[in-house]
Design an enzyme around this catalytic site. Structure first.
Site, PDB file in Angstrom:
ATOM      1  N   ARG A   1       2.888  48.865  -9.486  1.00  0.00           N
ATOM      2  CA  ARG A   1       1.756  49.728  -9.118  1.00  0.00           C
ATOM      3  C   ARG A   1       1.998  50.395  -7.762  1.00  0.00           C
ATOM      4  NH1 ARG A   1      -2.154  44.668  -9.739  1.00  0.00           N
ATOM      5  NH2 ARG A   1      -0.478  44.198 -11.180  1.00  0.00           N
TER       6      ARG A   1
ATOM      7  N   LYS B   1       9.823  35.185  -8.820  1.00  0.00           N
ATOM      8  CA  LYS B   1       9.505  34.715 -10.168  1.00  0.00           C
ATOM      9  C   LYS B   1      10.255  33.417 -10.454  1.00  0.00           C
ATOM     10  CE  LYS B   1       8.901  39.301 -12.299  1.00  0.00           C
ATOM     11  NZ  LYS B   1       7.519  39.129 -12.788  1.00  0.00           N
TER      12      LYS B   1
ATOM     13  N   ASP C   1       5.187  40.575  -6.179  1.00  0.00           N
ATOM     14  CA  ASP C   1       5.582  40.738  -7.578  1.00  0.00           C
ATOM     15  C   ASP C   1       4.695  41.758  -8.305  1.00  0.00           C
ATOM     16  OD1 ASP C   1       7.017  40.339  -9.856  1.00  0.00           O
ATOM     17  OD2 ASP C   1       6.106  38.405 -10.363  1.00  0.00           O
TER      18      ASP C   1
ATOM     19  N   ASP D   1      12.782  46.230 -16.425  1.00  0.00           N
ATOM     20  CA  ASP D   1      11.532  46.610 -15.757  1.00  0.00           C
ATOM     21  C   ASP D   1      11.552  48.091 -15.343  1.00  0.00           C
ATOM     22  OD1 ASP D   1       8.981  45.777 -15.082  1.00  0.00           O
ATOM     23  OD2 ASP D   1       9.533  45.218 -13.032  1.00  0.00           O
TER      24      ASP D   1
ATOM     25  N   ASP E   1      13.430  43.314 -11.208  1.00  0.00           N
ATOM     26  CA  ASP E   1      12.224  42.773 -10.582  1.00  0.00           C
ATOM     27  C   ASP E   1      12.355  41.263 -10.439  1.00  0.00           C
ATOM     28  OD1 ASP E   1       9.738  42.174  -9.631  1.00  0.00           O
ATOM     29  OD2 ASP E   1       8.670  42.594 -11.508  1.00  0.00           O
TER      30      ASP E   1
ATOM     31  N   GLU F   1       4.593  44.870  -7.915  1.00  0.00           N
ATOM     32  CA  GLU F   1       5.300  45.959  -7.235  1.00  0.00           C
ATOM     33  C   GLU F   1       5.256  47.276  -8.010  1.00  0.00           C
ATOM     34  OE1 GLU F   1       6.702  43.984  -9.318  1.00  0.00           O
ATOM     35  OE2 GLU F   1       7.843  45.419 -10.502  1.00  0.00           O
TER      36      GLU F   1
ATOM     37  N   LYS G   1       7.649  53.940 -14.254  1.00  0.00           N
ATOM     38  CA  LYS G   1       8.018  52.842 -13.353  1.00  0.00           C
ATOM     39  C   LYS G   1       9.487  52.521 -13.579  1.00  0.00           C
ATOM     40  CE  LYS G   1       7.456  47.797 -12.800  1.00  0.00           C
ATOM     41  NZ  LYS G   1       6.631  46.601 -13.066  1.00  0.00           N
TER      42      LYS G   1
HETATM   43  N1  BES Z   1       7.432  43.605 -14.283  1.00  0.00           N
HETATM   44  C1  BES Z   1       6.352  42.686 -14.245  1.00  0.00           C
HETATM   45  C2  BES Z   1       5.530  42.680 -15.531  1.00  0.00           C
HETATM   46  C3  BES Z   1       6.236  42.209 -16.768  1.00  0.00           C
HETATM   47  C4  BES Z   1       6.059  40.918 -17.220  1.00  0.00           C
HETATM   48  C5  BES Z   1       6.989  43.069 -17.520  1.00  0.00           C
HETATM   49  C6  BES Z   1       6.654  40.500 -18.374  1.00  0.00           C
HETATM   50  C7  BES Z   1       7.600  42.648 -18.677  1.00  0.00           C
HETATM   51  C8  BES Z   1       7.420  41.359 -19.119  1.00  0.00           C
HETATM   52  C9  BES Z   1       5.404  43.048 -13.085  1.00  0.00           C
HETATM   53  O1  BES Z   1       6.004  43.647 -11.999  1.00  0.00           O
HETATM   54  C10 BES Z   1       4.806  41.785 -12.622  1.00  0.00           C
HETATM   55  O2  BES Z   1       5.522  40.966 -12.121  1.00  0.00           O
HETATM   56  N2  BES Z   1       3.489  41.648 -12.786  1.00  0.00           N
HETATM   57  C11 BES Z   1       2.814  40.483 -12.395  1.00  0.00           C
HETATM   58  C12 BES Z   1       1.541  40.919 -11.705  1.00  0.00           C
HETATM   59  C13 BES Z   1       0.830  39.814 -10.986  1.00  0.00           C
HETATM   60  C14 BES Z   1       1.634  39.359  -9.803  1.00  0.00           C
HETATM   61  C15 BES Z   1      -0.517  40.313 -10.540  1.00  0.00           C
HETATM   62  C16 BES Z   1       2.499  39.688 -13.655  1.00  0.00           C
HETATM   63  O3  BES Z   1       2.253  40.274 -14.695  1.00  0.00           O
HETATM   64  O4  BES Z   1       2.543  38.449 -13.576  1.00  0.00           O
HETATM   65 ZN    ZN Z   2       7.736  44.656 -12.364  1.00  0.00          ZN
HETATM   66 MN    MN Z   3       6.762  42.232 -10.622  1.00  0.00          MN
END
Ligand code: BES
Ligand code: ZN
Ligand code: MN
Length: 502
Positions: free
Chosen positions: A354, A280, A350, A291, A273, A352, A268
């Site tokens: 996946r 966020k 968010d 990210d 992000d 994204e 990824k």
């Molecule tokens: N890049 C983030 C995940 C992340 C969080 C990486 C903290 C490193 C530290 C990912 O893209 C994300 O935002 N995931 C969301 C998913 C949710 C919207 C289902 C998350 O983990 O809140």
């Molecule tokens: Zn992300």
């Molecule tokens: Mn995200």
């Protein structure tokens, strides 16, 4: 850091490092240094609280002659001295000396109870020292010369020093890969974005890696609607980079063709992000520069493999995008069609990573028919809730592969722990209007994310490693300073060496 190996010696000048065992018992070379300094080492130990315990050390300053320092490193009990302990010791040496000496000589000898021979021990300590010597200070224009670590050279003295060098030379190439990953992860998003990250990957071509960069029109043609949907809000266009390292000697015939199938690594690469329209909160958003950690690991791993000329056929694929909110950005509720033909309802922009991986995994499977596919991603915050910052999460459709990764991780101190997959979780991402939605319910967020990826790997043997908790360290460890860790490069390098290259 320059690292060299030479035969056993008792140096008469400069900074010398020796080992001391539990109870203050001197190793052979510590005894030799004590003899050479008229008993200064043993006297200093007696006058101090240092008794040779693990993680403790004692600096014996100006012990006589032209010696500036004999630095005693505690080894603890001989039977506890293993590869990881020695790597940590190497990190400890760098930490102790970096502000004080430009160079040091490290004396390594056999230890009762330790299963490693001195040349193996020296190579492990050297690896730990090299990994600990990393720093990312290119943007510190005002750092004063005397603030900068000056330790630039380590010389290891041990029996069979040529063997030590041969062992270390391989690890040194792996460390090059780790450093490349750390560099890429540490760079800010105004410097590293899809186009420039692809350029960084291209530098591997000079090491014999075949590097191909797909641009937006090419991805459009391939039908990568999931990846492109994430990218559509950004002024920086996406890229997909494919790296091939063909290091396995070619076999003959039809059976050989199957044996030549590569192993694939998919990363990824979200270079920033913001969350997109599902934006966020601003606090801590700067963390989202890393990210692209999964892509960073895949690129660093390819560098390690090329550097040590691994006898393996490996493909690395990284999906590079920036996730931004704008007038052209993807909206919650949008439905996109992935390259696989499966449609996805994007309920949260968010989630994204996946979406990017869906197309990258499908493309990799279709184009390269790998025998095994492993993806790495800073995929979910939920993995931090489950495992904290000390283990990455691993999800797989093959239990043997899971255990292989658990064992490889233990061996290099990049540990992973298995979490489940299953039809109950799969159901949670069924959509009412499309084939699937990109988020599950409130619970099991890392699992539903993995379940989503699983829909894009077909029958390929596959593992997904969620590295969101381990890609960046705010505190640092003995062999990885704070910042980008490079977690994953050594894990996968070890897995390849133990399970694929044999
Ligand atoms: N890049 C983030 C995940 C992340 C969080 C990486 C903290 C490193 C530290 C990912 O893209 C994300 O935002 N995931 C969301 C998913 C949710 C919207 C289902 C998350 O983990 O809140
Ligand atoms: Zn992300
Ligand atoms: Mn995200």
């Amino acid at each position: 850091m320059k690292i060299s190996f030479a035969n056993p010696a008792t140096p008469k000048i400069g900074t010398v490092v020796v080992g001391v065992l539990d109870g203050g018992k001197l190793t052979v070379s510590a005894q030799a240094m004590d003899d050479a300094t008229g008993g200064a080492v043993a006297r200093a130990i007696k006058a101090s609280t240092f008794k040779g315990s693990k993680d403790h050390s004692l600096a014996v300053l100006a012990p006589g002659g032209r010696l500036t320092r004999v630095h005693c490193m505690g080894l603890g009990k001989g039977k506890d001295v293993d590869a990881l302990a020695l790597q940590k010791l190497g990190g400890g040496i760098v930490k102790a000396l970096k502000a004080h000496a430009a160079s040091a000589q490290i004396l390594v000898d056999a230890i009762e109870g330790c299963e490693l021979e001195p040349h193996q021990m020296a190579a492990e300590i050297a690896l730990g020292a090299r990994l600990a010597s990393y720093s990312f200070d290119k943007y510190k224009t005002k750092k004063k010369e005397h603030d900068k670590p000056k330790l630039g050279e380590l010389k290891f003295h041990c029996a069979d020093s040529a063997k030590a060098k041969a062992l270390y030379d391989v690890e040194d190439k792996v460390a090059d890969g780790v450093f490349f990953t750390r560099d890429l992860v540490s760079e800010p998003s105004n410097v590293i974005y899809p186009e420039t990250l692809a350029e960084q990957a291209k530098t591997l071509a000079r090491m014999g890696v075949k590097v191909q960069v797909l641009t937006k029109p090419q991805m459009k043609k391939l039908g990568m609607g999931a990846l492109l949907g994430v990218a559509q809000g950004s002024a920086n266009d996406p890229r997909l980079v494919v790296m091939e390292w063909n290091g396995k000697p070619k076999g003959r015939g039809r059976a050989a063709a199957k044996a030549d199938a590569p192993v694939a690594f998919v990363g990824k690469g979200v270079t920033f992000d913001s969350g997109g329209i599902s934006i966020k909160p601003s606090a801590g958003m700067e963390d989202m520069k890393w990210d692209m950690g999964g892509a960073g690991v895949v690129i660093g791993l390819m560098k390690a493999l090329a550097g040590r000329k691994a006898k393996v056929n490996a493909v690395g694929v990284v999906g590079l995008v920036e996730n931004m909110p704008s007038g052209t950005a993807q909206r919650p509720g949008d439905i996109v069609t992935s390259m696989s033909g499966q449609t996805i309802e994007v309920l949260n922009t968010d989630a994204e990573g996946r979406l990017v991986l869906a197309d990258a995994l499908w493309y990799t499977k279709e184009k390269y028919k790998p025998h095994t596919m492993i993806d790495l991603a800073t995929l979910t915050g939920a993995i931090l809730v489950a495992l904290g910052e000390h283990y990455a999460g691993v999800f797989s459709n093959d239990d043997d592969l899971t255990w292989e990764l658990v064992h490889a991780g233990r061996a290099v101190d990049e540990r992973v722990w298995s979490l489940p997959l299953g039809p109950e979780y799969d159901k949670m991402i069924d959509s009412t209007v499309a084939d699937m939605q990109n988020i599950g319910g409130r619970y099991g967020g890392s699992i539903t994310a993995a379940q989503f990826l699983k829909r894009f790997v077909g029958d390929t043997k596959w593992a997904h490693i969620d590295i969101a908790g381990v890609t960046w360290s705010k505190t640092g460890k003995p062999t990885s300073p704070k910042g980008g860790t490079g977690f994953g490069v050594r894990l996968l390098d070890r897995w390849l060496r133990d399970k694929i290259e044999k």
